[in-house]
Enzyme design. Structure first.
Site, PDB file in Angstrom:
ATOM      1  N   ASN A 127      -7.818  -1.542   7.468  1.00  0.00           N
ATOM      2  CA  ASN A 127      -8.058  -0.493   8.461  1.00  0.00           C
ATOM      3  C   ASN A 127      -8.342   0.867   7.839  1.00  0.00           C
ATOM      4  O   ASN A 127      -8.329   1.879   8.540  1.00  0.00           O
ATOM      5  CB  ASN A 127      -6.859  -0.389   9.420  1.00  0.00           C
ATOM      6  CG  ASN A 127      -5.560  -0.044   8.698  1.00  0.00           C
ATOM      7  OD1 ASN A 127      -5.508   0.016   7.467  1.00  0.00           O
ATOM      8  ND2 ASN A 127      -4.504   0.182   9.459  1.00  0.00           N
ATOM      9  N   HIS A 128      -8.615   0.911   6.551  1.00  0.00           N
ATOM     10  CA  HIS A 128      -8.917   2.177   5.901  1.00  0.00           C
ATOM     11  C   HIS A 128     -10.319   2.654   6.271  1.00  0.00           C
ATOM     12  O   HIS A 128     -11.232   1.850   6.451  1.00  0.00           O
ATOM     13  CB  HIS A 128      -8.806   2.031   4.380  1.00  0.00           C
ATOM     14  CG  HIS A 128      -7.411   1.729   3.932  1.00  0.00           C
ATOM     15  ND1 HIS A 128      -7.135   1.216   2.688  1.00  0.00           N
ATOM     16  CD2 HIS A 128      -6.211   1.869   4.545  1.00  0.00           C
ATOM     17  CE1 HIS A 128      -5.824   1.045   2.561  1.00  0.00           C
ATOM     18  NE2 HIS A 128      -5.245   1.444   3.683  1.00  0.00           N
ATOM     19  N   PHE A 129     -10.478   3.972   6.336  1.00  0.00           N
ATOM     20  CA  PHE A 129     -11.780   4.520   6.720  1.00  0.00           C
ATOM     21  C   PHE A 129     -11.875   5.982   6.319  1.00  0.00           C
ATOM     22  O   PHE A 129     -10.868   6.644   6.038  1.00  0.00           O
ATOM     23  CB  PHE A 129     -12.002   4.397   8.232  1.00  0.00           C
ATOM     24  CG  PHE A 129     -10.988   5.147   9.059  1.00  0.00           C
ATOM     25  CD1 PHE A 129     -11.122   6.507   9.320  1.00  0.00           C
ATOM     26  CD2 PHE A 129      -9.885   4.487   9.593  1.00  0.00           C
ATOM     27  CE1 PHE A 129     -10.181   7.192  10.072  1.00  0.00           C
ATOM     28  CE2 PHE A 129      -8.942   5.168  10.357  1.00  0.00           C
ATOM     29  CZ  PHE A 129      -9.091   6.528  10.592  1.00  0.00           C
ATOM     30  N   LYS A 186     -16.758   2.511   6.343  1.00  0.00           N
ATOM     31  CA  LYS A 186     -15.819   1.527   5.808  1.00  0.00           C
ATOM     32  C   LYS A 186     -16.387   0.898   4.539  1.00  0.00           C
ATOM     33  O   LYS A 186     -15.776   0.938   3.494  1.00  0.00           O
ATOM     34  CB  LYS A 186     -15.504   0.466   6.856  1.00  0.00           C
ATOM     35  CG  LYS A 186     -14.762   1.069   8.070  1.00  0.00           C
ATOM     36  CD  LYS A 186     -14.291   0.024   9.040  1.00  0.00           C
ATOM     37  CE  LYS A 186     -13.110  -0.743   8.532  1.00  0.00           C
ATOM     38  NZ  LYS A 186     -11.904   0.086   8.406  1.00  0.00           N
ATOM     39  N   ASN A 223       3.376   5.113   4.734  1.00  0.00           N
ATOM     40  CA  ASN A 223       3.968   3.948   4.046  1.00  0.00           C
ATOM     41  C   ASN A 223       4.659   4.457   2.789  1.00  0.00           C
ATOM     42  O   ASN A 223       4.032   4.537   1.735  1.00  0.00           O
ATOM     43  CB  ASN A 223       2.893   2.927   3.622  1.00  0.00           C
ATOM     44  CG  ASN A 223       2.387   2.079   4.762  1.00  0.00           C
ATOM     45  OD1 ASN A 223       2.805   2.217   5.899  1.00  0.00           O
ATOM     46  ND2 ASN A 223       1.469   1.183   4.454  1.00  0.00           N
ATOM     47  N   ASP A 257       0.846  -1.208   0.000  1.00  0.00           N
ATOM     48  CA  ASP A 257       0.000   0.000   0.000  1.00  0.00           C
ATOM     49  C   ASP A 257       0.872   1.245   0.000  1.00  0.00           C
ATOM     50  O   ASP A 257       0.902   2.016   0.960  1.00  0.00           O
ATOM     51  CB  ASP A 257      -0.947  -0.014   1.196  1.00  0.00           C
ATOM     52  CG  ASP A 257      -2.105   0.960   1.011  1.00  0.00           C
ATOM     53  OD1 ASP A 257      -2.219   1.549  -0.089  1.00  0.00           O
ATOM     54  OD2 ASP A 257      -2.892   1.135   1.956  1.00  0.00           O
ATOM     55  N   HIS A 308       1.564   6.847  13.655  1.00  0.00           N
ATOM     56  CA  HIS A 308       0.432   7.268  12.811  1.00  0.00           C
ATOM     57  C   HIS A 308      -0.906   6.896  13.429  1.00  0.00           C
ATOM     58  O   HIS A 308      -1.949   7.331  12.948  1.00  0.00           O
ATOM     59  CB  HIS A 308       0.548   6.651  11.421  1.00  0.00           C
ATOM     60  CG  HIS A 308       0.147   5.210  11.346  1.00  0.00           C
ATOM     61  ND1 HIS A 308       0.822   4.211  12.010  1.00  0.00           N
ATOM     62  CD2 HIS A 308      -0.861   4.597  10.679  1.00  0.00           C
ATOM     63  CE1 HIS A 308       0.246   3.038  11.747  1.00  0.00           C
ATOM     64  NE2 HIS A 308      -0.768   3.250  10.950  1.00  0.00           N
ATOM     65  N   GLY A 309      -0.886   6.059  14.446  1.00  0.00           N
ATOM     66  CA  GLY A 309      -2.138   5.637  15.050  1.00  0.00           C
ATOM     67  C   GLY A 309      -1.885   4.845  16.314  1.00  0.00           C
ATOM     68  O   GLY A 309      -0.755   4.759  16.812  1.00  0.00           O
ATOM     69  N   GLU A 335     -13.840   9.118   8.252  1.00  0.00           N
ATOM     70  CA  GLU A 335     -14.535   9.326   9.527  1.00  0.00           C
ATOM     71  C   GLU A 335     -14.867  10.789   9.759  1.00  0.00           C
ATOM     72  O   GLU A 335     -13.996  11.657   9.692  1.00  0.00           O
ATOM     73  CB  GLU A 335     -13.660   8.804  10.661  1.00  0.00           C
ATOM     74  CG  GLU A 335     -14.318   8.811  12.028  1.00  0.00           C
ATOM     75  CD  GLU A 335     -13.494   8.012  13.029  1.00  0.00           C
ATOM     76  OE1 GLU A 335     -13.761   6.800  13.178  1.00  0.00           O
ATOM     77  OE2 GLU A 335     -12.574   8.589  13.637  1.00  0.00           O
TER      78      GLU A 335
END
Length: 375
Positions: free
Chosen positions: A135-137, A368, A238, A73, A289-290, A139
Protein backbone atom coordinates in the site's frame (compact mmCIF):
# COMPACT_ATOMS: atom_id res chain seq x y z
CA UNK A 1 -0.28 -15.32 16.99
CA UNK A 2 1.31 -16.46 20.24
CA UNK A 3 2.31 -19.81 21.73
CA UNK A 4 2.63 -18.80 25.39
CA UNK A 5 0.23 -18.81 28.36
CA UNK A 6 -1.83 -15.66 28.42
CA UNK A 7 -2.50 -13.42 31.41
CA UNK A 8 -5.88 -12.01 32.39
CA UNK A 9 -6.53 -9.66 29.46
CA UNK A 10 -6.26 -5.94 30.07
CA UNK A 11 -9.19 -3.77 29.08
CA UNK A 12 -9.22 -2.88 25.39
CA UNK A 13 -10.03 0.76 24.65
CA UNK A 14 -12.11 0.71 21.46
CA UNK A 15 -12.16 4.07 19.69
CA UNK A 16 -14.72 3.20 17.03
CA UNK A 17 -18.49 3.37 16.79
CA UNK A 18 -20.96 0.55 16.27
CA UNK A 19 -21.31 1.71 12.66
CA UNK A 20 -17.59 1.22 11.92
CA UNK A 21 -16.65 -1.54 9.47
CA UNK A 22 -14.58 -3.75 11.79
CA UNK A 23 -13.96 -7.38 10.88
CA UNK A 24 -14.57 -9.79 13.75
CA UNK A 25 -11.19 -11.43 13.25
CA UNK A 26 -9.47 -8.08 13.88
CA UNK A 27 -11.35 -7.66 17.17
CA UNK A 28 -10.38 -11.21 18.14
CA UNK A 29 -6.72 -10.40 17.45
CA UNK A 30 -6.97 -7.21 19.49
CA UNK A 31 -8.37 -9.07 22.47
CA UNK A 32 -5.86 -11.90 22.15
CA UNK A 33 -2.95 -9.45 22.30
CA UNK A 34 -4.57 -7.89 25.38
CA UNK A 35 -3.85 -11.19 27.16
CA UNK A 36 -0.18 -11.45 26.28
CA UNK A 37 2.26 -11.48 29.22
CA UNK A 38 3.25 -8.01 30.36
CA UNK A 39 0.55 -6.22 28.37
CA UNK A 40 -0.60 -3.07 30.18
CA UNK A 41 -2.92 -1.27 27.79
CA UNK A 42 -4.43 -1.83 24.34
CA UNK A 43 -6.18 0.65 22.05
CA UNK A 44 -8.00 -0.06 18.80
CA UNK A 45 -8.91 2.58 16.22
CA UNK A 46 -11.58 2.77 13.48
CA UNK A 47 -9.19 1.65 10.72
CA UNK A 48 -8.66 -1.66 12.59
CA UNK A 49 -8.26 -4.73 10.38
CA UNK A 50 -6.61 -8.17 10.68
CA UNK A 51 -2.86 -8.52 10.28
CA UNK A 52 -0.44 -11.41 10.03
CA UNK A 53 1.17 -11.09 13.45
CA UNK A 54 -1.49 -9.02 15.18
CA UNK A 55 -4.16 -6.44 14.36
CA UNK A 56 -3.40 -3.39 12.23
CA UNK A 57 -4.79 -0.16 13.58
CA UNK A 58 -3.84 -0.60 17.22
CA UNK A 59 -1.45 0.61 19.92
CA UNK A 60 -0.09 -1.66 22.64
CA UNK A 61 1.72 -0.72 25.86
CA UNK A 62 3.69 -3.55 27.50
CA UNK A 63 6.50 -4.09 29.96
CA UNK A 64 8.33 -6.19 27.39
CA UNK A 65 9.10 -5.81 23.68
CA UNK A 66 7.09 -7.70 21.06
CA UNK A 67 8.72 -7.22 17.62
CA UNK A 68 5.79 -9.00 15.95
CA UNK A 69 3.54 -6.07 16.95
CA UNK A 70 5.73 -3.80 14.82
CA UNK A 71 6.27 -6.21 11.96
CA UNK A 72 8.86 -6.12 9.18
CA UNK A 73 8.26 -2.58 7.86
CA UNK A 74 9.84 -0.84 10.82
CA UNK A 75 9.37 2.92 10.77
CA UNK A 76 6.70 2.93 8.07
CA UNK A 77 4.82 6.20 8.10
CA UNK A 78 3.32 9.05 6.12
CA UNK A 79 4.89 12.40 5.41
CA UNK A 80 2.93 15.34 4.02
CA UNK A 81 4.64 18.14 2.09
CA UNK A 82 3.38 21.37 0.54
CA UNK A 83 4.51 21.95 -3.05
CA UNK A 84 5.16 25.47 -4.32
CA UNK A 85 3.64 24.52 -7.69
CA UNK A 86 0.43 26.28 -8.78
CA UNK A 87 -2.38 23.87 -9.64
CA UNK A 88 -2.76 25.37 -13.11
CA UNK A 89 0.82 24.43 -13.96
CA UNK A 90 0.40 20.73 -13.11
CA UNK A 91 -0.11 18.88 -16.40
CA UNK A 92 -1.06 15.35 -15.42
CA UNK A 93 0.33 13.49 -18.43
CA UNK A 94 3.68 15.25 -18.25
CA UNK A 95 3.87 14.95 -14.47
CA UNK A 96 3.06 11.23 -14.65
CA UNK A 97 5.99 10.66 -17.00
CA UNK A 98 8.33 12.69 -14.80
CA UNK A 99 7.38 10.76 -11.66
CA UNK A 100 8.70 7.59 -13.28
CA UNK A 101 12.06 8.77 -11.92
CA UNK A 102 10.89 7.30 -8.59
CA UNK A 103 11.07 3.78 -10.01
CA UNK A 104 14.76 3.52 -9.16
CA UNK A 105 16.55 4.42 -5.94
CA UNK A 106 19.29 6.92 -5.33
CA UNK A 107 22.90 6.08 -6.12
CA UNK A 108 25.22 4.79 -3.42
CA UNK A 109 26.97 8.12 -2.83
CA UNK A 110 23.70 10.04 -2.46
CA UNK A 111 22.33 7.38 -0.14
CA UNK A 112 25.46 7.37 2.01
CA UNK A 113 25.38 11.16 2.28
CA UNK A 114 21.71 11.08 3.31
CA UNK A 115 22.38 8.57 6.09
CA UNK A 116 25.64 10.16 7.25
CA UNK A 117 25.54 11.32 10.84
CA UNK A 118 22.36 9.39 11.65
CA UNK A 119 21.69 6.15 13.53
CA UNK A 120 20.93 4.56 10.17
CA UNK A 121 24.49 4.91 8.90
CA UNK A 122 25.07 1.25 9.79
CA UNK A 123 22.37 0.09 7.36
CA UNK A 124 22.66 -0.60 3.65
CA UNK A 125 21.66 2.15 1.20
CA UNK A 126 20.08 -0.43 -1.11
CA UNK A 127 16.47 0.57 -1.83
CA UNK A 128 16.84 4.06 -0.41
CA UNK A 129 14.67 6.48 -2.36
CA UNK A 130 12.10 3.89 -3.43
CA UNK A 131 8.55 3.18 -2.28
CA UNK A 132 8.33 -0.60 -2.34
CA UNK A 133 5.11 -2.51 -2.93
CA UNK A 134 1.90 -3.12 -1.02
CA UNK A 135 0.00 0.00 0.00
CA UNK A 136 2.97 2.34 -0.31
CA UNK A 137 2.60 5.33 -2.61
CA UNK A 138 3.68 8.85 -3.49
CA UNK A 139 0.66 11.00 -4.25
CA UNK A 140 0.25 14.51 -5.59
CA UNK A 141 -2.86 15.96 -3.98
CA UNK A 142 -4.82 19.17 -4.16
CA UNK A 143 -6.33 20.82 -1.08
CA UNK A 144 -10.04 20.22 -1.68
CA UNK A 145 -11.34 22.15 1.30
CA UNK A 146 -10.21 23.70 4.56
CA UNK A 147 -11.90 22.60 7.78
CA UNK A 148 -9.77 24.47 10.34
CA UNK A 149 -8.86 27.83 8.83
CA UNK A 150 -6.63 28.98 11.68
CA UNK A 151 -4.46 25.87 11.74
CA UNK A 152 -4.32 25.67 7.95
CA UNK A 153 -3.27 29.30 7.69
CA UNK A 154 -0.49 28.73 10.19
CA UNK A 155 0.77 25.91 7.98
CA UNK A 156 0.55 28.04 4.83
CA UNK A 157 -2.25 25.91 3.38
CA UNK A 158 -5.26 27.09 1.43
CA UNK A 159 -7.78 25.52 -0.93
CA UNK A 160 -6.27 24.73 -4.33
CA UNK A 161 -2.71 24.25 -3.06
CA UNK A 162 -0.78 21.20 -4.19
CA UNK A 163 0.70 18.80 -1.65
CA UNK A 164 2.61 15.54 -1.71
CA UNK A 165 1.82 12.57 0.55
CA UNK A 166 4.53 9.91 0.82
CA UNK A 167 3.73 6.55 2.42
CA UNK A 168 6.62 4.15 2.80
CA UNK A 169 9.01 2.70 5.36
CA UNK A 170 12.34 0.99 5.82
CA UNK A 171 11.99 -1.38 2.86
CA UNK A 172 14.36 -4.35 3.06
CA UNK A 173 16.21 -2.92 6.03
CA UNK A 174 13.39 -3.37 8.52
CA UNK A 175 12.43 -6.68 6.96
CA UNK A 176 15.97 -7.91 7.47
CA UNK A 177 15.88 -6.92 11.13
CA UNK A 178 12.58 -8.70 11.65
CA UNK A 179 13.36 -11.93 9.85
CA UNK A 180 16.76 -12.08 11.51
CA UNK A 181 15.10 -12.59 14.90
CA UNK A 182 12.00 -14.51 13.80
CA UNK A 183 12.90 -17.59 15.82
CA UNK A 184 13.28 -15.72 19.09
CA UNK A 185 10.54 -13.11 19.49
CA UNK A 186 7.46 -15.27 20.18
CA UNK A 187 7.32 -14.52 23.90
CA UNK A 188 8.73 -11.03 23.61
CA UNK A 189 12.04 -9.61 24.81
CA UNK A 190 12.55 -8.57 28.41
CA UNK A 191 13.96 -5.03 28.72
CA UNK A 192 17.67 -5.04 29.46
CA UNK A 193 18.27 -8.42 27.86
CA UNK A 194 20.83 -8.75 25.08
CA UNK A 195 18.04 -9.61 22.63
CA UNK A 196 16.04 -6.53 23.59
CA UNK A 197 19.04 -4.19 23.36
CA UNK A 198 20.06 -5.58 19.98
CA UNK A 199 16.53 -5.27 18.59
CA UNK A 200 16.00 -1.73 19.87
CA UNK A 201 19.29 -0.56 18.32
CA UNK A 202 18.40 -2.04 14.93
CA UNK A 203 14.80 -0.84 15.20
CA UNK A 204 15.92 2.73 15.88
CA UNK A 205 18.28 2.63 12.91
CA UNK A 206 15.55 1.29 10.61
CA UNK A 207 13.14 3.98 11.79
CA UNK A 208 15.61 6.71 10.91
CA UNK A 209 16.24 5.01 7.55
CA UNK A 210 12.50 5.11 6.85
CA UNK A 211 12.21 8.81 7.66
CA UNK A 212 15.20 9.61 5.45
CA UNK A 213 13.62 7.50 2.72
CA UNK A 214 10.39 9.53 2.77
CA UNK A 215 12.33 12.78 2.62
CA UNK A 216 14.42 11.57 -0.32
CA UNK A 217 11.35 10.42 -2.23
CA UNK A 218 9.65 13.77 -1.67
CA UNK A 219 12.74 15.65 -2.79
CA UNK A 220 13.08 13.55 -5.92
CA UNK A 221 9.37 13.92 -6.73
CA UNK A 222 9.56 17.68 -6.28
CA UNK A 223 12.64 17.83 -8.49
CA UNK A 224 10.83 15.84 -11.17
CA UNK A 225 7.88 18.25 -10.98
CA UNK A 226 10.21 21.28 -11.07
CA UNK A 227 9.22 22.64 -7.66
CA UNK A 228 10.14 22.62 -3.98
CA UNK A 229 8.60 20.51 -1.20
CA UNK A 230 8.20 21.81 2.36
CA UNK A 231 7.53 19.32 5.12
CA UNK A 232 4.30 19.75 7.08
CA UNK A 233 4.49 16.59 9.19
CA UNK A 234 5.98 13.10 9.22
CA UNK A 235 4.01 10.63 11.34
CA UNK A 236 5.28 7.03 11.70
CA UNK A 237 2.76 4.27 12.35
CA UNK A 238 4.82 1.04 12.63
CA UNK A 239 7.31 1.50 15.43
CA UNK A 240 8.33 1.06 19.05
CA UNK A 241 8.49 3.95 21.51
CA UNK A 242 10.18 3.87 24.91
CA UNK A 243 7.98 5.45 27.60
CA UNK A 244 8.36 5.80 31.39
CA UNK A 245 5.52 3.31 31.89
CA UNK A 246 6.68 0.71 29.37
CA UNK A 247 7.17 0.06 25.68
CA UNK A 248 4.56 1.43 23.30
CA UNK A 249 4.07 -0.59 20.12
CA UNK A 250 2.20 0.99 17.22
CA UNK A 251 0.99 -1.09 14.27
CA UNK A 252 -0.92 1.00 11.79
CA UNK A 253 -1.52 3.65 14.47
CA UNK A 254 -0.02 7.06 13.87
CA UNK A 255 2.21 8.96 16.28
CA UNK A 256 1.37 12.64 15.67
CA UNK A 257 4.19 14.92 14.57
CA UNK A 258 3.95 18.44 16.00
CA UNK A 259 0.31 17.75 16.80
CA UNK A 260 -0.49 16.72 13.23
CA UNK A 261 -1.04 13.45 11.38
CA UNK A 262 -2.15 12.54 7.84
CA UNK A 263 -5.13 10.23 7.40
CA UNK A 264 -4.81 8.51 4.03
CA UNK A 265 -7.92 7.68 2.04
CA UNK A 266 -7.80 5.58 -1.11
CA UNK A 267 -7.33 6.30 -4.78
CA UNK A 268 -11.07 7.06 -4.95
CA UNK A 269 -11.54 9.01 -1.72
CA UNK A 270 -10.30 12.09 0.06
CA UNK A 271 -7.36 12.07 2.45
CA UNK A 272 -7.11 14.39 5.45
CA UNK A 273 -4.66 16.30 7.57
CA UNK A 274 -5.69 16.01 11.22
CA UNK A 275 -4.86 18.12 14.25
CA UNK A 276 -4.33 15.76 17.17
CA UNK A 277 -4.80 17.04 20.74
CA UNK A 278 -3.36 15.27 23.76
CA UNK A 279 -6.49 13.13 23.99
CA UNK A 280 -7.50 10.57 26.61
CA UNK A 281 -4.65 8.50 28.06
CA UNK A 282 -6.37 5.29 26.92
CA UNK A 283 -5.60 6.25 23.31
CA UNK A 284 -1.88 5.89 24.07
CA UNK A 285 -1.01 9.05 22.15
CA UNK A 286 -2.11 7.47 18.87
CA UNK A 287 -4.67 7.90 16.09
CA UNK A 288 -5.67 6.13 12.88
CA UNK A 289 -3.22 6.40 9.99
CA UNK A 290 -5.64 5.73 7.17
CA UNK A 291 -8.96 4.31 6.07
CA UNK A 292 -7.89 0.72 6.80
CA UNK A 293 -8.56 -2.28 4.61
CA UNK A 294 -12.10 -3.49 4.08
CA UNK A 295 -11.10 -6.51 1.99
CA UNK A 296 -7.77 -8.33 2.07
CA UNK A 297 -5.58 -8.66 -1.00
CA UNK A 298 -6.68 -12.18 -1.90
CA UNK A 299 -10.35 -11.20 -1.69
CA UNK A 300 -9.85 -8.32 -4.11
CA UNK A 301 -8.82 -10.72 -6.88
CA UNK A 302 -12.25 -12.33 -6.58
CA UNK A 303 -14.05 -8.99 -6.65
CA UNK A 304 -12.47 -7.40 -9.73
CA UNK A 305 -12.20 -9.02 -13.14
CA UNK A 306 -8.82 -9.01 -14.81
CA UNK A 307 -10.16 -7.53 -18.02
CA UNK A 308 -8.56 -4.64 -19.80
CA UNK A 309 -11.53 -2.29 -19.50
CA UNK A 310 -11.81 -2.65 -15.72
CA UNK A 311 -8.07 -2.40 -15.19
CA UNK A 312 -7.86 0.74 -17.30
CA UNK A 313 -10.80 2.25 -15.42
CA UNK A 314 -8.86 1.83 -12.17
CA UNK A 315 -6.05 3.97 -13.55
CA UNK A 316 -8.36 6.99 -13.36
CA UNK A 317 -10.13 8.37 -10.33
CA UNK A 318 -13.47 10.06 -9.82
CA UNK A 319 -11.52 13.26 -9.12
CA UNK A 320 -10.04 13.25 -12.61
CA UNK A 321 -6.71 11.99 -11.30
CA UNK A 322 -4.38 9.24 -12.51
CA UNK A 323 -2.97 6.12 -10.90
CA UNK A 324 0.50 5.11 -12.10
CA UNK A 325 0.75 1.39 -11.46
CA UNK A 326 2.04 -1.05 -14.07
CA UNK A 327 1.61 -4.08 -11.78
CA UNK A 328 -1.88 -5.44 -12.50
CA UNK A 329 -2.02 -7.49 -9.30
CA UNK A 330 -1.12 -4.45 -7.24
CA UNK A 331 -3.64 -2.32 -9.11
CA UNK A 332 -6.41 -4.76 -8.15
CA UNK A 333 -5.25 -5.26 -4.56
CA UNK A 334 -5.06 -1.51 -3.94
CA UNK A 335 -8.30 -0.52 -5.67
CA UNK A 336 -10.36 2.10 -3.89
CA UNK A 337 -13.04 -0.47 -3.03
CA UNK A 338 -10.47 -2.43 -0.97
CA UNK A 339 -10.54 0.30 1.66
CA UNK A 340 -12.98 1.65 4.21
CA UNK A 341 -14.41 5.16 4.10
CA UNK A 342 -11.73 7.51 5.42
CA UNK A 343 -14.41 10.10 6.16
CA UNK A 344 -16.15 7.63 8.48
CA UNK A 345 -12.85 6.90 10.22
CA UNK A 346 -12.32 10.63 10.74
CA UNK A 347 -15.83 11.08 12.14
CA UNK A 348 -15.18 8.37 14.74
CA UNK A 349 -11.87 9.96 15.72
CA UNK A 350 -13.59 13.34 16.09
CA UNK A 351 -16.44 11.82 18.12
CA UNK A 352 -13.96 10.35 20.61
CA UNK A 353 -12.00 13.61 20.83
CA UNK A 354 -8.85 12.12 19.28
CA UNK A 355 -8.51 14.44 16.29
CA UNK A 356 -10.21 16.98 14.06
CA UNK A 357 -9.82 17.75 10.38
CA UNK A 358 -7.60 20.60 9.24
CA UNK A 359 -7.96 20.04 5.51
CA UNK A 360 -9.19 17.49 2.97
CA UNK A 361 -7.13 16.49 -0.07
CA UNK A 362 -8.17 15.00 -3.40
CA UNK A 363 -5.74 12.68 -5.22
CA UNK A 364 -4.40 13.87 -8.58
CA UNK A 365 -1.43 11.59 -9.30
CA UNK A 366 -0.83 8.40 -7.36
CA UNK A 367 2.52 6.79 -8.13
CA UNK A 368 3.10 3.15 -7.20
CA UNK A 369 5.20 1.57 -9.93
CA UNK A 370 5.80 2.34 -13.59
CA UNK A 371 7.45 -0.91 -14.68
CA UNK A 372 5.39 -3.59 -13.01
CA UNK A 373 7.85 -4.42 -10.26
CA UNK A 374 6.72 -4.66 -6.64
CA UNK A 375 10.10 -3.59 -5.30
Amino acid sequence: MGNFPIQTPVRVAEFYSDDAWIEGRAVDQLREVAGWPGMRAVAGFPDLHPGRFGPVGGAFLADRIYPQLIGPDIGCGMALFRLDLPRRKLKLDKAARRLEALETGVDADTGAAALSGTRAVQLDVCGLGTLGGGNHFCEVQVVDKIADAATASGLGLQAGDLCLLVHTGSRGQGAGVFTGISDTWAEGFLPGSDAAEAYVALHDAAQVWARVNRALIAGRAAEALRCEARLICDAPHNHLERRPDGWLHRKGAAAPDRGLAPLAGSRDSLSYLMAVPEGPPEALGSVSHGAGRRYDRAAMHGRIRRVKSELEAMRKTRFGGRVICADRDLLIEEAGSAYKDAGAVLRDLEAFGLAHAVAAFAPLLTFKTSKGGRG
